[in-house]
Design an enzyme around this catalytic site. Structure first.
Site, PDB file in Angstrom:
ATOM      1  N   CYS A 151      -4.683   2.133  -3.805  1.00 21.41           N
ATOM      2  CA  CYS A 151      -3.479   2.744  -3.215  1.00 21.41           C
ATOM      3  C   CYS A 151      -2.274   1.818  -3.368  1.00 21.41           C
ATOM      4  O   CYS A 151      -1.471   1.661  -2.430  1.00 21.41           O
ATOM      5  CB  CYS A 151      -3.686   3.098  -1.744  1.00 21.41           C
ATOM      6  N   LYS A 166     -10.435  -0.870  10.033  1.00 20.25           N
ATOM      7  CA  LYS A 166     -10.624  -2.103   9.249  1.00 20.25           C
ATOM      8  C   LYS A 166     -10.895  -3.283  10.179  1.00 20.25           C
ATOM      9  O   LYS A 166     -11.148  -4.392   9.727  1.00 20.25           O
ATOM     10  CB  LYS A 166      -9.378  -2.379   8.402  1.00 20.25           C
ATOM     11  N   ASP A 223       3.447  -4.053   8.105  1.00 26.28           N
ATOM     12  CA  ASP A 223       2.157  -3.382   7.975  1.00 26.28           C
ATOM     13  C   ASP A 223       1.076  -4.424   8.248  1.00 26.28           C
ATOM     14  O   ASP A 223       0.844  -5.330   7.443  1.00 26.28           O
ATOM     15  CB  ASP A 223       2.035  -2.805   6.551  1.00 26.28           C
ATOM     16  N   HIS A 257       0.871  -1.184   0.000  1.00 27.43           N
ATOM     17  CA  HIS A 257       0.000   0.000   0.000  1.00 27.43           C
ATOM     18  C   HIS A 257       0.906   1.232   0.000  1.00 27.43           C
ATOM     19  O   HIS A 257       2.021   1.193   0.520  1.00 27.43           O
ATOM     20  CB  HIS A 257      -0.844  -0.045   1.277  1.00 27.43           C
ATOM     21  N   GLN A 288      -4.123  -5.226   7.170  1.00 30.97           N
ATOM     22  CA  GLN A 288      -5.071  -6.202   6.617  1.00 30.97           C
ATOM     23  C   GLN A 288      -4.948  -7.563   7.304  1.00 30.97           C
ATOM     24  O   GLN A 288      -5.639  -8.503   6.924  1.00 30.97           O
ATOM     25  CB  GLN A 288      -4.839  -6.366   5.098  1.00 30.97           C
TER      26      GLN A 288
HETATM   27  N1  PMP Z   1      -1.708  -0.509   4.600  1.00 39.40           N
HETATM   28  C1  PMP Z   1      -2.631  -1.311   4.053  1.00 39.40           C
HETATM   29  C2  PMP Z   1      -2.226  -2.701   3.630  1.00 39.40           C
HETATM   30  C3  PMP Z   1      -3.948  -0.864   3.885  1.00 39.40           C
HETATM   31  O1  PMP Z   1      -4.865  -1.664   3.330  1.00 39.40           O
HETATM   32  C4  PMP Z   1      -4.284   0.446   4.305  1.00 39.40           C
HETATM   33  C5  PMP Z   1      -5.691   0.989   4.141  1.00 39.40           C
HETATM   34  N2  PMP Z   1      -6.240   0.777   2.893  1.00 39.40           N
HETATM   35  C6  PMP Z   1      -3.288   1.234   4.881  1.00 39.40           C
HETATM   36  C7  PMP Z   1      -2.018   0.723   5.004  1.00 39.40           C
HETATM   37  C8  PMP Z   1      -3.573   2.625   5.354  1.00 39.40           C
HETATM   38  O2  PMP Z   1      -4.434   2.631   6.434  1.00 39.40           O
HETATM   39  P1  PMP Z   1      -5.044   4.017   6.983  1.00 39.40           P
HETATM   40  O3  PMP Z   1      -5.563   4.736   5.768  1.00 39.40           O
HETATM   41  O4  PMP Z   1      -6.131   3.587   7.890  1.00 39.40           O
HETATM   42  O5  PMP Z   1      -3.944   4.743   7.642  1.00 39.40           O
END
Ligand code: PMP
Length: 414
Positions: A372, A234, A208, A131, A211
Site C-alpha cells: 500500500c 498491529k 500516522d 501508506h 507502525q
Molecule cells: N498507515 C500505515 C503506516 C500502515 O502500515 C497501515 C496498515 N498497513 C495503515 C496506515 C492502515 O491501517 P488500517 O488498515 O488498519 O486502517
C-alpha cells in the site's frame, strides 16, 4: 540506533511466546515463522479471552441502556478510551476518538478538518514513503477543493529529507502529514523536529502512528503534533479498532463526519444539535468487544514493557539484517540510521511474490507486494518488495530458519 547483534540481553521470549496460541501452530506441516507483523500482529490469549468474556458475561450496547449489562459494557468501552489515552499520553480522554483503524482516522481528518478549510490553490503536505491511508484521503478532499497534495522526498537509504520537508511547509500548506515509522522501510522519522517546524509556521501536523505504537512508547504531547492516528490490530489488538487523537481545539471546530445514533444531543427536523467530543464523532454502535480486546492488548504491552520490547526487537533487527546481507544478490530496501524491525528486500533474478509463495510452503509468513505504498515503489523503481517484519515474540532461531528457507527457495528460482 540498532544494538549490536552479538550482545543479546536477557529476554524470556519463550515465556512470551507461550501467551500467543497461534505461534505454536504449523503451516504446510512446518513450524510457523510469522514475520508479517507490520501487516497485522498476532494476539495474546489475554486479548482473546477478554473479548470472549465480554460476549459471555457483559454483552450489551453502550451509552443507552440503564440495565447492569449496559453499564458494564459502557464502562468497559469507555475504560478502553482511558487506557488508550494514557498509552499515548493524551492530555484528555475526551480528545480520543475511537475508530475502526488508521484509515477511518485519516479520513475523518480529511473530511471533517481539511475539506471545510481547503481553498483552491491550497495544499496538503505528505511524504513519498507514506501508506496509501496517508495519501489517498488527502487527494480525495484536495480534488474537491481545487487544492493539491505535495510529497516531500526521501533519499536512497529511505530516509526523509527533512530540510526539504521543512522547505515545503509554505503558506499554502493547510495540513502537514508524516508517518512516524514507515511500514515498508522501518524508517523512524524525526517527528518532534517536524512538529516544531510546523508549529512555527502555524501548520497543523498529522502523524500516522500505525507502525510506531507496536514498537515504542508514544507521547503525543512530547511529539508536539496536532493529530495522531493509530490502528489496533498491529498492536496485539483485534481488527476493526483504532483511534484518532486530536487537540481539543481542532475537535471542537470540526463538524461531525458520520451522522446517526449516539452522536447527537437533540434531533429535530428544524435542526439537530450534536453531542460533546468525542461522542459527536462516534455515530452508531461501536466495536465494543474489539475495544475490550484492545484494552487487554495495552495491558499486555505494559506488563512486558517497551524498554524490553524495543531492546529485543532491535537485536533481532540487527541480527536479521546481518544474516540477510550474507545472501548473494540480496538488496535491502531501506537502510535508515534509525529503524524499527521491518526489513524490505529484493533478490536479484527472483520475483518477490514467487519467493513469498515458496517461503510460505516452508512455514515462513512474509509479505510481498507494494505494501500500500505505490509512490515509494515508484521512487525505488520496483513493483514490489519482500518484507520481513518482526515483533518482540520472534526469536533469533526463527531468523535462522527464515534464512535457511530463503536460501532454499532462492536456489529453486535461480
Ligand atoms: N498507515 C500505515 C503506516 C500502515 O502500515 C497501515 C496498515 N498497513 C495503515 C496506515 C492502515 O491501517 P488500517 O488498515 O488498519 O486502517
Amino acid at each position: 540506533m540498532n544494538a549490536p547483534a552479538s550482545t543479546p540481553t536477557v529476554f524470556d521470549v519463550q515465556r512470551i511466546r507461550a501467551d500467543f496460541p497461534l505461534l505454536s501452530r504449523t503451516v504446510h506441516g512446518k513450524p510457523l515463522v510469522y514475520f508479517d507483523n507490520a501487516n497485522t500482529s498476532q494476539k495474546p490469549l489475554s486479548v482473546i479471552e477478554a473479548m470472549n468474556a465480554h460476549y459471555r458475561q457483559h454483552n450489551a450496547n453502550v451509552s443507552r441502556a440503564v440495565h447492569l449489562l449496559g453499564e458494564e459494557a459502557t464502562a468497559a468501552y469507555e475504560g478502553a478510551r482511558d487506557k488508550l489515552a494514557q498509552f499515548i499520553n493524551a492530555p484528555s480522554r475526551n480528545e480520543l476518538i475511537l475508530t475502526s483503524g488508521t484509515t477511518q482516522a485519516t479520513n475523518l481528518v480529511a473530511y471533517s478538518y481539511a475539506l471545510p478549510r481547503l481553498k483552491p490553490g491550497d495544499a496538503i503536505l505528505t511524504t513519498v514513503m507514506e501508506h496509501h491511508a496517508n495519501i489517498v484521503p488527502w487527494q480525495l478532499v484536495a480534488g474537491r477543493a481545487g487544492a493539491t497534495v505535495k510529497a516531500a522526498p526521501i533519499n536512497q537509504r529511505g530516509e526523509l529529507i527533512v530540510e526539504q520537508y521543512i522547505a515545503m511547509l509554505t503558506p499554502e500548506v493547510k495540513l502537514a502529514c508524516v508517518t512516524q515509522v514507515s511500514n515498508v522501510l522501518g524508517t523512524v522519522n524525526p517527528v518532534r523536529e517536524i512538529a516544531r517546524e510546523c508549529k512555527k509556521r502555524g501548520i497543523p501536523l498529522l502523524v500516522d502512528g500505525s507502525q510506531a505504537v507496536p514498537h515504542r512508547p508514544v507521547d503525543v504531547q512530547a511529539l508536539g503534533c496536532d493529530f495522531y492516528a493509530l490502528t489496533g490490530h498491529k498492536m496485539l489488538g483485534p481488527t476493526g479498532t483504532g483511534a484518532l487523537w486530536a487537540k481539543r481545539e481542532h475537535l471542537e471546530a470540526m463538524p461531525p463526519f458520520f451522522g446517526g445514533g449516539e452522536m447527537i444531543r437533540e434531533v429535530r427536523f428544524e435542526g439537530t444539535t450534536f453531542a460533546e467530543v468525542p461522542h459527536k464523532f462516534e455515530a452508531g454502535t461501536p466495536n465494543i468487544a474489539g475495544f475490550v480486546g484492545l484494552a487487554a492488548a495495552i495491558d499486555y504491552y505494559q506488563s512486558v514493557g517497551f524498554d524490553a520490547i524495543h531492546a529485543w526487537e532491535q537485536q533481532l533487527l540487527a541480527y536479521a539484517t546481518e544474516r540477510l546481507s550474507e545472501i548473494p544478490g540480496l538488496r535491502i530496501v531501506g537502510e535508515a540510521a534509525e529503524k524499527e524491525a521491518v526489513i524490505s528486500f529484493l533478490i536479484e533474478g527472483a520475483q518477490a511474490t514467487d519467493l513469498a509463495t515458496l517461503l510460505d510452503l516452508q512455514g515462513v509468513a512474509v509479505r510481498s507486494g507494494h505494501h500500500c505504498a505505490h509512490p515509494l515503489m515508484q521512487f525505488f523503481g520496483v513493483p514490489s518488495t519482500l518484507r520481513a517484519s518482526l515483533a518482540f515474540y520472534n526469536t533469533r532461531e526463527e531468523v535462522d530458519e527464515f534464512i535457511v528457507a530463503l536460501l532454499k527457495v532462492r536456489k529453486l528460482l535461480m
